[in-house]
Enzyme design. Structure first.
Site, PDB file in Angstrom:
ATOM      1  N   ASP A  25       0.802  -1.223   0.000  1.00  0.00           N
ATOM      2  CA  ASP A  25       0.000   0.000   0.000  1.00  0.00           C
ATOM      3  C   ASP A  25       0.839   1.279   0.000  1.00  0.00           C
ATOM      4  O   ASP A  25       0.632   2.170  -0.823  1.00  0.00           O
ATOM      5  CB  ASP A  25      -1.000  -0.008   1.150  1.00  0.00           C
ATOM      6  CG  ASP A  25      -0.355   0.052   2.533  1.00  0.00           C
ATOM      7  OD1 ASP A  25       0.791  -0.429   2.684  1.00  0.00           O
ATOM      8  OD2 ASP A  25      -0.993   0.574   3.468  1.00  0.00           O
ATOM      9  N   ARG A 100       4.015 -13.362   4.935  1.00  0.00           N
ATOM     10  CA  ARG A 100       4.804 -12.196   5.349  1.00  0.00           C
ATOM     11  C   ARG A 100       5.193 -12.227   6.829  1.00  0.00           C
ATOM     12  O   ARG A 100       5.706 -11.253   7.357  1.00  0.00           O
ATOM     13  CB  ARG A 100       4.002 -10.909   5.071  1.00  0.00           C
ATOM     14  CG  ARG A 100       2.853 -10.742   6.033  1.00  0.00           C
ATOM     15  CD  ARG A 100       1.796  -9.758   5.623  1.00  0.00           C
ATOM     16  NE  ARG A 100       2.235  -8.444   5.242  1.00  0.00           N
ATOM     17  CZ  ARG A 100       1.386  -7.487   4.820  1.00  0.00           C
ATOM     18  NH1 ARG A 100       0.092  -7.740   4.743  1.00  0.00           N
ATOM     19  NH2 ARG A 100       1.826  -6.307   4.479  1.00  0.00           N
ATOM     20  N   ASN A 165      -6.030   2.217   5.824  1.00  0.00           N
ATOM     21  CA  ASN A 165      -5.781   0.876   5.264  1.00  0.00           C
ATOM     22  C   ASN A 165      -5.807  -0.249   6.295  1.00  0.00           C
ATOM     23  O   ASN A 165      -4.775  -0.691   6.780  1.00  0.00           O
ATOM     24  CB  ASN A 165      -4.436   0.854   4.517  1.00  0.00           C
ATOM     25  CG  ASN A 165      -4.578   1.362   3.093  1.00  0.00           C
ATOM     26  OD1 ASN A 165      -5.690   1.556   2.601  1.00  0.00           O
ATOM     27  ND2 ASN A 165      -3.463   1.581   2.419  1.00  0.00           N
ATOM     28  N   LYS A 221     -12.531   8.185   1.544  1.00  0.00           N
ATOM     29  CA  LYS A 221     -12.564   7.491   0.258  1.00  0.00           C
ATOM     30  C   LYS A 221     -13.735   6.516   0.245  1.00  0.00           C
ATOM     31  O   LYS A 221     -13.871   5.698   1.150  1.00  0.00           O
ATOM     32  CB  LYS A 221     -11.246   6.756   0.010  1.00  0.00           C
ATOM     33  CG  LYS A 221     -10.037   7.683  -0.076  1.00  0.00           C
ATOM     34  CD  LYS A 221      -8.754   6.911  -0.318  1.00  0.00           C
ATOM     35  CE  LYS A 221      -8.268   6.206   0.925  1.00  0.00           C
ATOM     36  NZ  LYS A 221      -6.964   5.518   0.705  1.00  0.00           N
ATOM     37  N   ALA A 256      -4.810  -1.301  -5.779  1.00  0.00           N
ATOM     38  CA  ALA A 256      -4.138   0.001  -5.685  1.00  0.00           C
ATOM     39  C   ALA A 256      -5.037   1.176  -6.072  1.00  0.00           C
ATOM     40  O   ALA A 256      -4.543   2.285  -6.251  1.00  0.00           O
ATOM     41  CB  ALA A 256      -2.863   0.034  -6.514  1.00  0.00           C
ATOM     42  N   ALA A 257      -6.347   0.943  -6.158  1.00  0.00           N
ATOM     43  CA  ALA A 257      -7.245   2.059  -6.471  1.00  0.00           C
ATOM     44  C   ALA A 257      -7.160   3.139  -5.388  1.00  0.00           C
ATOM     45  O   ALA A 257      -6.973   4.327  -5.682  1.00  0.00           O
ATOM     46  CB  ALA A 257      -8.677   1.559  -6.614  1.00  0.00           C
ATOM     47  N   ASP A 259      -4.791   3.463  -3.105  1.00  0.00           N
ATOM     48  CA  ASP A 259      -3.412   3.939  -2.986  1.00  0.00           C
ATOM     49  C   ASP A 259      -3.106   5.005  -4.031  1.00  0.00           C
ATOM     50  O   ASP A 259      -2.446   6.009  -3.749  1.00  0.00           O
ATOM     51  CB  ASP A 259      -2.430   2.779  -3.149  1.00  0.00           C
ATOM     52  CG  ASP A 259      -2.685   1.654  -2.164  1.00  0.00           C
ATOM     53  OD1 ASP A 259      -3.214   1.921  -1.069  1.00  0.00           O
ATOM     54  OD2 ASP A 259      -2.358   0.498  -2.496  1.00  0.00           O
TER      55      ASP A 259
END
Length: 306
Positions: A25, A100, A165, A221, A256-257, A259
């Site tokens: 992100d 991760r 996020n 957003k 990624a919209a 971001d």
């Protein structure tokens, strides 16, 4: 103006057959802001930890090619970047699968003195951007270190930029509430995805909460719906505007919209544009990004904005 980002970049596997790229992100926003910022007097640096492997070197080379400064990147022996796999539905919606738990970025603050802290002490940048993911990947004591750095940078006269996020795979909503409450009082601009806010706090008044935390400017957003921007939130007469998103007929991948919207908005605001003009730039970039597969699109696809 110089903007620094702290977060994690991972190896991205997507498509059929699988293709290897990279994303994350904060890195997505940093890269798109670097592209947009070149003509707007903005420079971007990225703080994270990578390994000493060839893929980590490939990442650094790609960031350099995008104009991103990497003097705050730590290289850790015996650590590797995280990996995520993206499954994309026909309507463009995506599902992520992560590997991760032992990624290098989680250990950025494993030593007492980090490159990010050195840069803050030496006033090497003007604004610092972190996200909810930036906090979520860290151990508890490292989260506290990052919050201390936000406080120090703010005390030095710097700006703090925060994107909520929320990733439920990384932590619970109660954990996120606590650490967002630590970060938001320092934020000059809060970029908040509406659904993530509801997932963390429940359906409550986002603007009132940010006002209580002391944020002067909040961008909510809302996907393909108009974003809501409230500025002057700490004044007697806050200003609220709604800016419509660009309609896209052929959505390929929504990765990624948010971001890229953040990158467009910040490119506008940090170079002196109004909230409305900045949001229009953010929407325009996001509408281009979602017409391509993967988090990072070719720079030629967004040349009209650069």
């Amino acid at each position: 103006m110089k903007i620094a980002f702290f977060g994690e970049c991972m190896i991205e596997l997507s498509g059929l057959p699988l293709q290897r790229t990279f994303g994350g992100d904060t890195l997505n926003t940093a890269l798109y802001l670097s592209r947009l910022g070149a003509s707007r007097g903005l420079t971007v640096s990225y703080a994270t930890a990578l390994g000493t492997d060839n893929i980590s070197q490939d990442m650094l080379g790609a960031w350099h090619a995008e104009g991103i400064e990497t003097h705050m990147v730590k290289k850790l022996e015996n650590k590797l970047p995280g990996i995520y796999l993206v499954e994309t539905e026909p309507n463009g919606e995506r599902h992520f699968h992560y590997w991760r738990n032992d990624s290098a970025a989680k250990f950025y603050f494993s030593e007492l003195w980090s490159p990010l802290e050195q840069a803050i002490d030496n006033h090497r940048f003007d604004a610092l951007y972190i996200s909810g993911v930036s906090l979520a990947i860290l151990a508890e004591e490292a989260k506290a270190v990052l919050i201390t750095l936000l406080e120090k940078h703010k005390a030095n006269g710097g700006m703090i930029l925060f994107d909520n996020n929320f990733r439920p795979q990384l932590w619970t909503s109660k954990q996120a509430q606590y650490w967002y409450s630590q970060a938001l009082p320092f934020a000059d601009i809060a970029l908040l995805t509406e659904q993530d806010e509801y997932a963390v706090w429940g359906k409550s008044d986002i603007v009132k909460r940010c006002q209580d935390f002391g944020c002067p400017e909040v961008v909510i957003k809302r996907g393909c719906e108009p974003c809501k921007i409230v500025s002057g939130l700490q004044s007697d007469y806050p200003d609220t505007v709604y800016v419509a998103a660009n309609r896209v007929e052929n959505v390929v991948d929504t990765c990624a919209a948010g971001d890229s919207f953040a990158a467009g908005y910040l490119a506008g605001r940090l170079s002196g544009s109004s909230e409305t003009a900045a949001a229009e730039l953010g929407h325009c970039l996001a509408s281009i990004v979602i017409q391509y597969p993967g988090a990072i699109i070719p720079s030629e696809a967004m040349k009209e904005l650069m």
